[in-house]
Motif scaffolding. Sequence first.
Motif, PDB file in Angstrom:
ATOM      1  N   SER A  91     -59.344  50.221  37.783  1.00 10.53           N
ATOM      2  CA  SER A  91     -59.782  50.250  36.394  1.00 10.53           C
ATOM      3  C   SER A  91     -58.756  50.973  35.516  1.00 10.53           C
ATOM      4  O   SER A  91     -58.481  50.548  34.385  1.00 10.53           O
ATOM      5  CB  SER A  91     -61.151  50.927  36.343  1.00 10.53           C
ATOM      6  OG  SER A  91     -61.453  51.316  35.039  1.00 10.53           O
ATOM      7  N   MET A  92     -58.157  52.045  36.044  1.00 10.61           N
ATOM      8  CA  MET A  92     -57.131  52.756  35.285  1.00 10.61           C
ATOM      9  C   MET A  92     -55.900  51.875  35.084  1.00 10.61           C
ATOM     10  O   MET A  92     -55.285  51.878  34.008  1.00 10.61           O
ATOM     11  CB  MET A  92     -56.746  54.061  35.998  1.00 10.61           C
ATOM     12  CG  MET A  92     -57.788  55.153  35.813  1.00 10.61           C
ATOM     13  SD  MET A  92     -57.532  56.565  36.943  1.00 10.61           S
ATOM     14  CE  MET A  92     -55.924  57.151  36.411  1.00 10.61           C
TER      15      MET A  92
ATOM     16  N   GLU B 130     -62.045  51.317  42.954  1.00  9.74           N
ATOM     17  CA  GLU B 130     -62.430  50.687  41.683  1.00  9.74           C
ATOM     18  C   GLU B 130     -61.927  51.511  40.501  1.00  9.74           C
ATOM     19  O   GLU B 130     -61.479  50.964  39.492  1.00  9.74           O
ATOM     20  CB  GLU B 130     -63.948  50.541  41.601  1.00  9.74           C
ATOM     21  CG  GLU B 130     -64.466  49.436  42.498  1.00  9.74           C
ATOM     22  CD  GLU B 130     -65.962  49.213  42.369  1.00  9.74           C
ATOM     23  OE1 GLU B 130     -66.675  50.187  42.032  1.00  9.74           O
ATOM     24  OE2 GLU B 130     -66.407  48.083  42.601  1.00  9.74           O
ATOM     25  N   GLN B 131     -62.004  52.824  40.664  1.00  8.42           N
ATOM     26  CA  GLN B 131     -61.544  53.698  39.581  1.00  8.42           C
ATOM     27  C   GLN B 131     -60.025  53.561  39.377  1.00  8.42           C
ATOM     28  O   GLN B 131     -59.557  53.459  38.241  1.00  8.42           O
ATOM     29  CB  GLN B 131     -61.908  55.140  39.910  1.00  8.42           C
ATOM     30  CG  GLN B 131     -61.426  56.124  38.869  1.00  8.42           C
ATOM     31  CD  GLN B 131     -62.516  57.080  38.446  1.00  8.42           C
ATOM     32  OE1 GLN B 131     -63.490  57.317  39.181  1.00  8.42           O
ATOM     33  NE2 GLN B 131     -62.374  57.634  37.258  1.00  8.42           N
ATOM     34  N   ARG B 132     -59.273  53.514  40.482  1.00 10.87           N
ATOM     35  CA  ARG B 132     -57.808  53.345  40.364  1.00 10.87           C
ATOM     36  C   ARG B 132     -57.470  51.995  39.726  1.00 10.87           C
ATOM     37  O   ARG B 132     -56.594  51.905  38.868  1.00 10.87           O
ATOM     38  CB  ARG B 132     -57.136  53.409  41.740  1.00 10.87           C
ATOM     39  CG  ARG B 132     -56.833  54.816  42.231  1.00 10.87           C
ATOM     40  CD  ARG B 132     -56.082  54.777  43.561  1.00 10.87           C
ATOM     41  NE  ARG B 132     -54.704  54.301  43.427  1.00 10.87           N
ATOM     42  CZ  ARG B 132     -54.017  53.683  44.400  1.00 10.87           C
ATOM     43  NH1 ARG B 132     -54.581  53.448  45.572  1.00 10.87           N
ATOM     44  NH2 ARG B 132     -52.776  53.290  44.199  1.00 10.87           N
TER      45      ARG B 132
ATOM     46  N   MET C 169     -65.539  53.103  45.586  1.00  6.55           N
ATOM     47  CA  MET C 169     -65.657  53.630  44.225  1.00  6.55           C
ATOM     48  C   MET C 169     -64.334  54.236  43.758  1.00  6.55           C
ATOM     49  O   MET C 169     -63.946  54.089  42.586  1.00  6.55           O
ATOM     50  CB  MET C 169     -66.811  54.626  44.138  1.00  6.55           C
ATOM     51  CG  MET C 169     -68.167  53.911  44.260  1.00  6.55           C
ATOM     52  SD  MET C 169     -69.590  55.046  44.332  1.00  6.55           S
ATOM     53  CE  MET C 169     -69.837  55.380  42.596  1.00  6.55           C
ATOM     54  N   ALA C 170     -63.604  54.885  44.673  1.00  6.46           N
ATOM     55  CA  ALA C 170     -62.294  55.446  44.312  1.00  6.46           C
ATOM     56  C   ALA C 170     -61.308  54.317  44.009  1.00  6.46           C
ATOM     57  O   ALA C 170     -60.530  54.390  43.048  1.00  6.46           O
ATOM     58  CB  ALA C 170     -61.775  56.332  45.436  1.00  6.46           C
TER      59      ALA C 170
ATOM     60  N   GLN D 290     -72.265  58.217  47.824  1.00  7.95           N
ATOM     61  CA  GLN D 290     -70.904  58.727  47.994  1.00  7.95           C
ATOM     62  C   GLN D 290     -70.719  59.435  49.335  1.00  7.95           C
ATOM     63  O   GLN D 290     -69.592  59.698  49.744  1.00  7.95           O
ATOM     64  CB  GLN D 290     -70.523  59.647  46.834  1.00  7.95           C
ATOM     65  CG  GLN D 290     -70.096  58.821  45.624  1.00  7.95           C
ATOM     66  CD  GLN D 290     -69.541  59.673  44.516  1.00  7.95           C
ATOM     67  OE1 GLN D 290     -69.883  60.846  44.398  1.00  7.95           O
ATOM     68  NE2 GLN D 290     -68.698  59.088  43.689  1.00  7.95           N
TER      69      GLN D 290
END
Lengths: 118, 118
Positions: free
Chosen positions: B93-94, B89-91, B86-87, B77
Motif C-alpha cells: 500500500s505504501m 499489504e501495508q508495504r 497484513m505487513a 495478528q
Amino acid sequence: MANLHDIAYDLEKAIRDSDEYQTLTNAYKAVNADDVAKKMFDNFRQLQLTLQQKQMTGEQITEEEAQKAQQQVQLIQQHEAISNLMAAEQRMSMLITDLNKIITKPLEDIYGNPENLS
Amino acid sequence: MANLHDIAYDLEKAIRDSDEYQTLTNAYKAVNADDVAKKMFDNFRQLQLTLQQKQMTGEQITEEEAQKAQQQVQLIQQHEAISNLMAAEQRMSMLITDLNKIITKPLEDIYGNPENLS
Ligand SMILES: [Ca+2]
Ligand SMILES: [Ca+2]
C-alpha cells in the motif's frame, strides 16, 4: 528493467506530454481567464460537490436539487470555454481510467481473482 | 518517448516483479492455504467492510463494534501467516501510494494549485 520509481516518473512525463493533458490544461486556463465562465464553473463544481457529499452520507437529494443541477449543466454547457473544459476532463478521465486498469492489474490478480493463486 | 500505454505496461511489469508484490502474493497464498487463518482473515475483512460502509453512510459505530474490531485485530495478528499478510499489504500500500503521488502530479498541478497556471 529500470527502477520502479523511474518508470513511474516516465509515466508522469508521458501523461504531462499527452494531447489529453495539454488540451485539458489549455481548456482550464481558458475558463480561468474568463471571469463569467470561471464563476459559472465554480458554482457548478460547488453544487456537484454538495450533491456528492449528500450521496456519500446517504442523505436524500431533493427533486428541486436534482432539477437545479440538471439546469446548471445545460446552462454552463452553452458556454464554449466550459463545454470545452468538460469535454477535455472527460477525455483525461478516460485516459487515467485506462492507465489505472493496466497498473492495478497485479493487485486485481490477487484480490479480484483469488482462485488464480491456488 | 515510448507510448503512454507502453510505459504503463512497463510499470505494471515492474510492480509485478517488485519485492513488495512477490512478498504480498506469497503471504496471501500462505493465508489461503491455511483454513483456520483464512477463516479468521475473511471474518476480519468482513467486519472491516461493514464498519467502513457504516462510516461512509454516516451511521454511528457503536462502542461494542469498535471494541470487537480492536479485539479481532489483536487476535488475528497472533497468527503468523496473517500478521505477515497484513505487513505485506501495508508495504504494498505504501508503494502504491508513492507511485500514485508521482503519477497524479500532473493533475494535481491543474486542480490542486490552480494559481500555478495563471
Ligand atoms: Ca480574468
Ligand atoms: Ca486449505
